[in-house]
Design a protein around this motif. Structure first.
Motif, PDB file in Angstrom:
ATOM      1  N   UNK A 317       0.832  -1.197   0.000  1.00  0.00           N
ATOM      2  CA  UNK A 317       0.000   0.000   0.000  1.00  0.00           C
ATOM      3  C   UNK A 317       0.870   1.251   0.000  1.00  0.00           C
ATOM      4  N   UNK A 318       1.955   1.187   0.727  1.00  0.00           N
ATOM      5  CA  UNK A 318       2.909   2.295   0.732  1.00  0.00           C
ATOM      6  C   UNK A 318       3.417   2.547  -0.685  1.00  0.00           C
ATOM      7  N   UNK A 319       3.713   1.464  -1.366  1.00  0.00           N
ATOM      8  CA  UNK A 319       4.169   1.577  -2.744  1.00  0.00           C
ATOM      9  C   UNK A 319       3.117   2.248  -3.627  1.00  0.00           C
ATOM     10  N   UNK A 320       1.896   1.737  -3.595  1.00  0.00           N
ATOM     11  CA  UNK A 320       0.870   2.264  -4.491  1.00  0.00           C
ATOM     12  C   UNK A 320       0.442   3.683  -4.128  1.00  0.00           C
ATOM     13  N   UNK A 321       0.519   3.978  -2.854  1.00  0.00           N
ATOM     14  CA  UNK A 321       0.198   5.325  -2.425  1.00  0.00           C
ATOM     15  C   UNK A 321       1.212   6.320  -3.003  1.00  0.00           C
ATOM     16  N   UNK A 322       2.462   5.890  -3.001  1.00  0.00           N
ATOM     17  CA  UNK A 322       3.508   6.741  -3.565  1.00  0.00           C
ATOM     18  C   UNK A 322       3.311   6.932  -5.066  1.00  0.00           C
ATOM     19  N   UNK A 323       3.027   5.822  -5.747  1.00  0.00           N
ATOM     20  CA  UNK A 323       2.823   5.910  -7.186  1.00  0.00           C
ATOM     21  C   UNK A 323       1.612   6.808  -7.489  1.00  0.00           C
ATOM     22  N   UNK A 324       0.590   6.680  -6.697  1.00  0.00           N
ATOM     23  CA  UNK A 324      -0.606   7.497  -6.879  1.00  0.00           C
ATOM     24  C   UNK A 324      -0.274   8.973  -6.704  1.00  0.00           C
ATOM     25  N   UNK A 325       0.519   9.233  -5.680  1.00  0.00           N
ATOM     26  CA  UNK A 325       0.920  10.611  -5.416  1.00  0.00           C
ATOM     27  C   UNK A 325       1.737  11.170  -6.579  1.00  0.00           C
ATOM     28  N   UNK A 326       2.628  10.354  -7.110  1.00  0.00           N
ATOM     29  CA  UNK A 326       3.435  10.777  -8.254  1.00  0.00           C
ATOM     30  C   UNK A 326       2.534  11.153  -9.429  1.00  0.00           C
ATOM     31  N   UNK A 327       1.564  10.320  -9.682  1.00  0.00           N
ATOM     32  CA  UNK A 327       0.726  10.528 -10.867  1.00  0.00           C
ATOM     33  C   UNK A 327      -0.274  11.652 -10.675  1.00  0.00           C
ATOM     34  N   UNK A 328      -0.757  11.813  -9.439  1.00  0.00           N
ATOM     35  CA  UNK A 328      -1.762  12.838  -9.206  1.00  0.00           C
ATOM     36  C   UNK A 328      -1.162  14.220  -9.040  1.00  0.00           C
ATOM     37  N   UNK A 329      -0.060  14.283  -8.285  1.00  0.00           N
ATOM     38  CA  UNK A 329       0.502  15.589  -7.962  1.00  0.00           C
ATOM     39  C   UNK A 329       1.495  16.084  -9.013  1.00  0.00           C
ATOM     40  N   UNK A 330       2.077  15.142  -9.756  1.00  0.00           N
ATOM     41  CA  UNK A 330       3.096  15.538 -10.729  1.00  0.00           C
ATOM     42  C   UNK A 330       2.841  14.881 -12.087  1.00  0.00           C
ATOM     43  N   UNK A 331       1.635  15.041 -12.609  1.00  0.00           N
ATOM     44  CA  UNK A 331       1.270  14.311 -13.831  1.00  0.00           C
ATOM     45  C   UNK A 331       2.173  14.629 -15.017  1.00  0.00           C
ATOM     46  N   UNK A 332       2.552  15.875 -15.166  1.00  0.00           N
ATOM     47  CA  UNK A 332       3.388  16.216 -16.322  1.00  0.00           C
ATOM     48  C   UNK A 332       4.812  15.735 -16.129  1.00  0.00           C
ATOM     49  N   UNK A 333       5.285  15.876 -14.912  1.00  0.00           N
ATOM     50  CA  UNK A 333       6.663  15.464 -14.622  1.00  0.00           C
ATOM     51  C   UNK A 333       6.834  13.962 -14.786  1.00  0.00           C
ATOM     52  N   UNK A 334       5.902  13.214 -14.214  1.00  0.00           N
ATOM     53  CA  UNK A 334       6.067  11.766 -14.161  1.00  0.00           C
ATOM     54  C   UNK A 334       6.015  11.155 -15.558  1.00  0.00           C
ATOM     55  N   UNK A 335       5.307  11.825 -16.454  1.00  0.00           N
ATOM     56  CA  UNK A 335       5.200  11.276 -17.805  1.00  0.00           C
ATOM     57  C   UNK A 335       6.167  11.913 -18.801  1.00  0.00           C
ATOM     58  N   UNK A 336       7.076  12.703 -18.258  1.00  0.00           N
ATOM     59  CA  UNK A 336       8.066  13.317 -19.141  1.00  0.00           C
ATOM     60  C   UNK A 336       9.060  12.270 -19.634  1.00  0.00           C
ATOM     61  N   UNK A 337       9.934  12.717 -20.512  1.00  0.00           N
ATOM     62  CA  UNK A 337      10.888  11.798 -21.126  1.00  0.00           C
ATOM     63  C   UNK A 337      11.818  11.182 -20.080  1.00  0.00           C
TER      64      UNK A 337
END
Length: 478
Positions: A317-337
RNA sequence: GGCGGCGUACCCAAGUGGCUAAGGGAGCAGUCUGCAAAACUGCGAUGCAGCGGUUCAAAUCCGCUCGCCGCCUCCA
């Protein structure tokens, strides 16, 4: 760095080199289908699922076969007990096994033969053994003459004299030697049978794997796997059969997984301390079960406890919570090159771990280091800026995906993981939303007593509330 | 009896000759918060079952002792 694999036959780690460059043949002993599969079966299945996935990840073309033992004394006994046909039992539990494997995210092997579909091939192997003098016929039964095979005992490290002395098996007086084992069993009244040159009967247990691996993978295969308990006599006998019949080496690398223990004791039917896969999956996500299983080395014993599974779920859950945070709070950054060089460098640690006899526990440790890095950078973005964050997040996400592809964990989207958990809710989502809103109003009015009461009420129903800058969110308590 | 494996912090667990002994869970303290939660930071094995030995250097190799487990019978 080459891939090192611990070979039970040589008792050491060896560099893995398949017979044909770039191609791997792999056979794993599947279940005898007479009951629901337990967490021990899950361990074996997951361990070799990871081996299979990782070999593919390394670029090998893998031909993977896992059989079903669908004719056997235990199946017949179970059928008699339940008062149904033997094949009703085997079909029922093949279906159950397949469901459990799918639920665990275990990839399908290329071939999944049933023993009963390979009878002709087994008869062929047995005939070859008779022709070469390794086997003899006794009134409709066929036995393997263990003393005729030179290397008997090389896998299990046993020698024939000691086995002889310690033989606890009920001795069939007709056998030439107590150690001889059945290749073909004459059918008794009411038992299933197949025609053979020696009369109606059914195959012995060991012969099926020799026949099936030869049929689907060839006379010499690269990898053969199974639980440690299969080393003797099952795999020892397979070697005797296959090498006796073909005159060629049977298996180049033998892999054996350790047991799942409960309270330090082996989980087994006879001790009655079984945890069925589906019972585990009722309470925990399949990824938590897998994470639990891969958090120790596949050859070590692991001790099952509800707490151990719970800890795996918490970590996940810690893992998925982190991934969720990455995708929600930093959507442009996380999907950058992705900075490929950086990714390669970070990924290499995980690959090195896997290359060392599939050290999944070590590999999983690196995943959590990445989790920490991601959280740390996101926490400090405001004070330290986002330069490092912008480079790291896409790489971290790519690593999750890549490592997840062979670990079979960490490879889903957070929404999928959390949605699955909401399936167990005892309160409706509408009700939760209503209470969250009510609490927000109370908080606005500085009525913290009421707000805390609502939070407590929901917690008792298994729902945890978190106040974030973007409002209150809820999640399931583990 | 024969063969094999294991013993690392409160728990799980990686590490098998040489940087500060990974990682997860639990705990304590701090940052943040109305309070929490989450996340982050810090603390925590001068030590790797015990004793002896080899080595410039050992959790890691060797010997002995203690404890636990598995296989030798169907078993993943």
């Amino acid at each position: 760095m080459p891939l090192l694999i611990y070979n039970s036959l040589t008792r050491q780690k060896q560099e893995f080199k398949p017979i044909k460059a770039g191609e791997v043949t792999m056979y794993v002993c599947g279940p005898t289908v007479y009951d629901l599969s337990h967490i021990g079966h899950a361990r074996s299945a997951v361990a070799f699922d990871v081996v299979y996935r990782y070999l593919k990840y390394k670029g090998f073309r893998v031909k993977y076969t896992r059989n079903y033992t669908d004719i056997d004394d235990k199946i017949i006994n179970r059928a008699n007990k339940d008062g149904v046909a033997w094949n009703e039992i085997s079909e029922r539990y093949i279906k159950a096994f397949d469901e459990d494997m799918a639920a665990l995210g275990v990839e399908l092997p290329n071939f999944r033969p049933k023993a009963t579909e390979t009878i002709q091939e087994m008869i062929g192997v047995i005939q070859a053994l008779i022709d070469k003098g390794f086997a003899y016929v006794l009134d409709g039964d066929v036995y393997y003459s263990v003393r005729k095979f030179n290397g008997y005992g090389k896998l299990s490290g046993k020698n024939i004299e000691e086995l002889e002395a310690g033989a606890r098996v009920e001795v069939d007086e007709r056998k030439e030697d107590p150690l001889d084992f059945a290749l073909w069993k004459k059918s008794k009244h009411g038992e299933p049978w197949w025609d053979s040159p020696w009369g109606r009967g059914r195959p012995g247990w060991h012969i099926e794997c020799s026949a099936m691996s030869q049929k689907f993978l060839g006379e010499t295969i690269d990898i053969h796997g199974g639980g440690k308990d299969l080393i003797f006599p099952h795999h020892e006998n397979e070697i005797a059969q296959s090498e006796g019949a073909t005159g060629k080496p049977f298996v180049r690398y033998w892999l054996h997984n350790g047991f799942v223990n409960i309270e330090k004791e082996k989980m087994s039917k006879s001790l009655g301390n079984i945890l069925a896969i589906r019972d585990a999956l009722n309470n925990y996500s399949f990824e938590a079960v897998r994470l639990f299983l891969i958090s120790s080395h596949y050859r070590s014993p692991i001790d099952y406890s509800p707490d151990a599974l719970r800890e795996a779920e918490v970590a996940l859950e810690r893992y998925y919570r982190t991934l969720e945070r990455m995708e929600k709070d930093w959507p442009d950054v996380v999907n950058a090159k992705v900075n490929e060089q950086r990714k390669k460098q970070r990924m290499q640690r995980i690959i090195n771990a896997m290359d060392d006899d599939f050290n999944t526990a070590y590999a999983a440790g690196f995943i959590f280091e990445e989790v920490n890095t991601a959280n740390r950078l996101m926490d400090s973005a405001k004070t330290l800026g986002t330069n490092e964050l912008e480079e790291a997040l896409p790489v971290i996400k790519a690593i999750f995906k890549e490592a997840g592809s062979f670990l079979g964990v960490f490879h889903r989207g957070p929404q999928e993981y959390f949605a699955e958990k909401k399936g167990n809710l005892k309160v409706s989502e509408e009700e939760i939303a209503r209470l969250v809103l009510e609490r927000s109003e109370a908080k606005k009015d500085k009525d913290f007593k009421k707000a805390d009461a609502i939070r407590k009420e929901l917690e008792e129903k298994g729902v945890l509330l978190e106040d974030t800058p973007k409002g209150t969110v809820w999640r399931m308590k583990i």
